[in-house]
Scaffold this motif. Structure first.
Motif, PDB file in Angstrom:
ATOM      1  N   ALA A   1       0.814  -1.149  -0.057  1.00 37.32           N
ATOM      2  CA  ALA A   1       0.012   0.108  -0.289  1.00 37.32           C
ATOM      3  C   ALA A   1       0.789   1.181   0.147  1.00 37.32           C
ATOM      4  CB  ALA A   1      -0.932  -0.065   1.197  1.00 37.32           C
TER       5      ALA A   1
ATOM      6  N   ALA B   1      -6.888   3.038  -6.399  1.00 35.67           N
ATOM      7  CA  ALA B   1      -7.655   1.909  -6.289  1.00 35.67           C
ATOM      8  C   ALA B   1      -7.735   0.711  -6.985  1.00 35.67           C
ATOM      9  CB  ALA B   1      -9.173   2.239  -5.870  1.00 35.67           C
TER      10      ALA B   1
ATOM     11  N   ALA C   1      -4.033  -0.885  -6.611  1.00 37.82           N
ATOM     12  CA  ALA C   1      -4.257  -1.553  -5.331  1.00 37.82           C
ATOM     13  C   ALA C   1      -4.748  -2.999  -5.594  1.00 37.82           C
ATOM     14  CB  ALA C   1      -4.747  -0.746  -4.203  1.00 37.82           C
TER      15      ALA C   1
ATOM     16  N   LEU D   1      -4.789  -6.304  -2.852  1.00 42.10           N
ATOM     17  CA  LEU D   1      -5.249  -5.613  -2.009  1.00 42.10           C
ATOM     18  C   LEU D   1      -6.655  -5.037  -1.850  1.00 42.10           C
ATOM     19  CD1 LEU D   1      -2.338  -2.556  -1.699  1.00 42.10           C
ATOM     20  CD2 LEU D   1      -2.573  -4.770  -0.461  1.00 42.10           C
TER      21      LEU D   1
ATOM     22  N   VAL E   1      -9.473  -2.241  -1.164  1.00 44.17           N
ATOM     23  CA  VAL E   1      -9.234  -0.862  -1.189  1.00 44.17           C
ATOM     24  C   VAL E   1     -10.641  -0.122  -1.373  1.00 44.17           C
ATOM     25  CG1 VAL E   1      -8.523  -0.707  -3.586  1.00 44.17           C
ATOM     26  CG2 VAL E   1      -7.888   1.168  -2.010  1.00 44.17           C
TER      27      VAL E   1
ATOM     28  N   ASN F   1      -8.439   7.825  -0.413  1.00 46.13           N
ATOM     29  CA  ASN F   1      -8.640   6.165  -0.346  1.00 46.13           C
ATOM     30  C   ASN F   1      -8.401   5.566   1.161  1.00 46.13           C
ATOM     31  OD1 ASN F   1      -6.946   6.808  -3.021  1.00 46.13           O
ATOM     32  ND2 ASN F   1      -8.505   4.997  -3.349  1.00 46.13           N
TER      33      ASN F   1
ATOM     34  N   VAL G   1      -7.398   1.546   2.548  1.00 47.53           N
ATOM     35  CA  VAL G   1      -6.860   0.384   2.162  1.00 47.53           C
ATOM     36  C   VAL G   1      -6.910  -0.594   3.461  1.00 47.53           C
ATOM     37  CG1 VAL G   1      -4.424   0.867   2.567  1.00 47.53           C
ATOM     38  CG2 VAL G   1      -4.944  -1.006   1.029  1.00 47.53           C
TER      39      VAL G   1
ATOM     40  N   TRP H   1      -8.621  -0.702   8.312  1.00 47.36           N
ATOM     41  CA  TRP H   1      -8.847   0.058   7.320  1.00 47.36           C
ATOM     42  C   TRP H   1      -7.985   1.424   7.879  1.00 47.36           C
ATOM     43  CZ3 TRP H   1     -10.803  -0.658   2.609  1.00 47.36           C
ATOM     44  CH2 TRP H   1     -11.663  -2.010   2.419  1.00 47.36           C
TER      45      TRP H   1
END
Length: 395
Positions: free
Chosen positions: A274, A325, A328, A333, A335, A355, A357, A368
């Motif tokens: 990230a 996004a 990711a 990930l 996201v 964002n 993640v 998060w």
């Protein structure tokens, strides 16, 4: 400190070069201090003082001149006809100076440092000549017992000389390292796809050093509204920003997926992935001031896909957030794009997007964390303390 240790142990080029500059300058100072020559140490100390004063003057003057230069260059636009590569490079440089505050600051600081350093050397030359003559007369009186050999210094005096030399050497190294970071910043901005740019941008040490070096402009950038769309544009823009793009951006273009996997190839945890993507997107995508102004002044909104943003290297907050996004998700990930209001108490708030993640928390449970790649060039906006005071999600 952790980033330095990691960078050195993984042989990160930028960190190793900066470390070498610091060590060479420190050793140089210790050698000058240990030589026992009062004149030699004086000139080394004197050079360090001039270097520090020139750097400080350039640092502050660049911040003062930056908005003036931006205003002077605001009317410069690339010609609509086809031009040669040199002319194209020139317009790229000038328009970057006009639109990119941190790039403008870096260029100004380097130029001003050279000017102040040259001026200081010229103004100080009479003093240096006087000291040199004084040292010469003193040496002739000492004859065979010249102070240059250091034999007349007491042990305590020699130790103090070494300490002073070491301190000034450390100052030399720090200034040289900061100037190197500024040069790397200017180069990587002008040549985002150039040789070594990927290595430079992926360096944790470079990211931290450039944020510290450019902090005065970074703070001013946000205080002057920064990359946030003005609140005056009303509810329509808020609705545009709040659109749901999960379905629209579900398909990941191959070139974006390849770039995401390349950026995260050395990451071993979700947080490292990230952060690597945050640095890449935050330093590769410039804020599209023309797009923002076009909507604010004329009500014209230019919709663009993550691939448009990836190819053009330009976008506003929602474009940057959507690209992050997609990259990711390509890296495995989880996201999401968050919309709401962004800004500071001093500047006011406006419609904004960022964002969140999902990574593993310190207690081993998934959490998060917020990040704002649009603001990445104005500081560290990867889950910093107080993020919630500058980013207010829509209910």
């Amino acid at each position: 400190m952790a980033s330095w240790i990691h960078a050195i142990t993984t042989f990160e080029p930028v960190a190793l070069i900066i470390l070498a500059l610091l060590l060479v300058s420190l050793v140089q100072g210790l050698v000058k201090g240990a030589s026992g020559s009062a004149k030699r140490l004086f000139f080394f100390v004197w050079d360090g003082v001039l270097m520090l004063l020139s750097f400080f003057a350039a640092w502050k003057t660049a911040a003062l001149l930056s908005p003036v230069i931006a205003k002077l260059l605001s009317g410069v636009h690339p010609p609509e006809k086809e031009v040669g590569s040199l002319v194209q490079l020139w317009y790229t440089f000038v328009t970057s100076l006009s639109d990119f505050a941190l790039f403008r600051y870096g260029v100004l600081m380097l130029l001003l440092y050279a000017v102040f350093r040259f001026a200081a050397a010229r103004l100080a030359s009479p003093i240096e000549r006087w000291v040199d003559r004084l040292g010469g007369r003193r040496s002739s009186r000492m004859a065979d017992h010249d102070m240059e050999d250091g034999r007349h210094l007491l042990p305590g005096g020699r130790l103090a000389s070494r300490v002073i030399g070491g301190i000034i050497g450390a100052i030399h190294g720090a200034v040289r390292s900061f100037l190197l970071v500024a040069v790397l910043f200017v180069y990587s901005t002008l040549a985002p796809n150039g040789p070594f740019t990927e290595k430079i941008r992926s360096s944790d040490v470079y990211s931290e050093a450039s944020a510290q070096l450019l902090e005065p402009v970074a703070g001013q950038l946000l205080a002057d509204r920064g990359p946030v769309l003005t609140e005056a544009v009303g509810d329509e823009l808020q609705r545009i920003i709040q659109r749901k793009y999960e379905i629209k951006d579900y398909a990941i273009p191959d070139n974006i997926a390849e770039a995401a996997l390349s950026v995260t190839k050395d990451a071993t945890t979700d947080e490292e992935k990230a952060r690597a993507l945050y640095r890449w997107v935050g330093t590769r995508i410039a804020y599209d001031w023309d797009k923002a102004r076009n909507y604010e002044e004329h009500g014209i909104w230019k919709e663009q896909t993550p691939e448009d943003t990836f190819q053009s290297r330009l976008g506003v907050c929602i474009d940057v957030s959507r690209l992050y996004a997609v990259m990711a998700r390509a890296s495995g990930l989880e996201v999401r794009v968050v919309t709401g209001m962004g800004g500071t108490t001093a500047s006011g708030f406006g419609p904004h997007a960022w964002n969140e993640v999902r990574i593993m928390g310190p207690e081993g449970n998934p959490i998060w964390v917020p990040l704002d790649a649009t603001w990445a060039m104005s500081g560290d906006w990867f889950n910093p303390p107080g993020f919630e005071t500058t980013h207010i999600p829509s209910v």
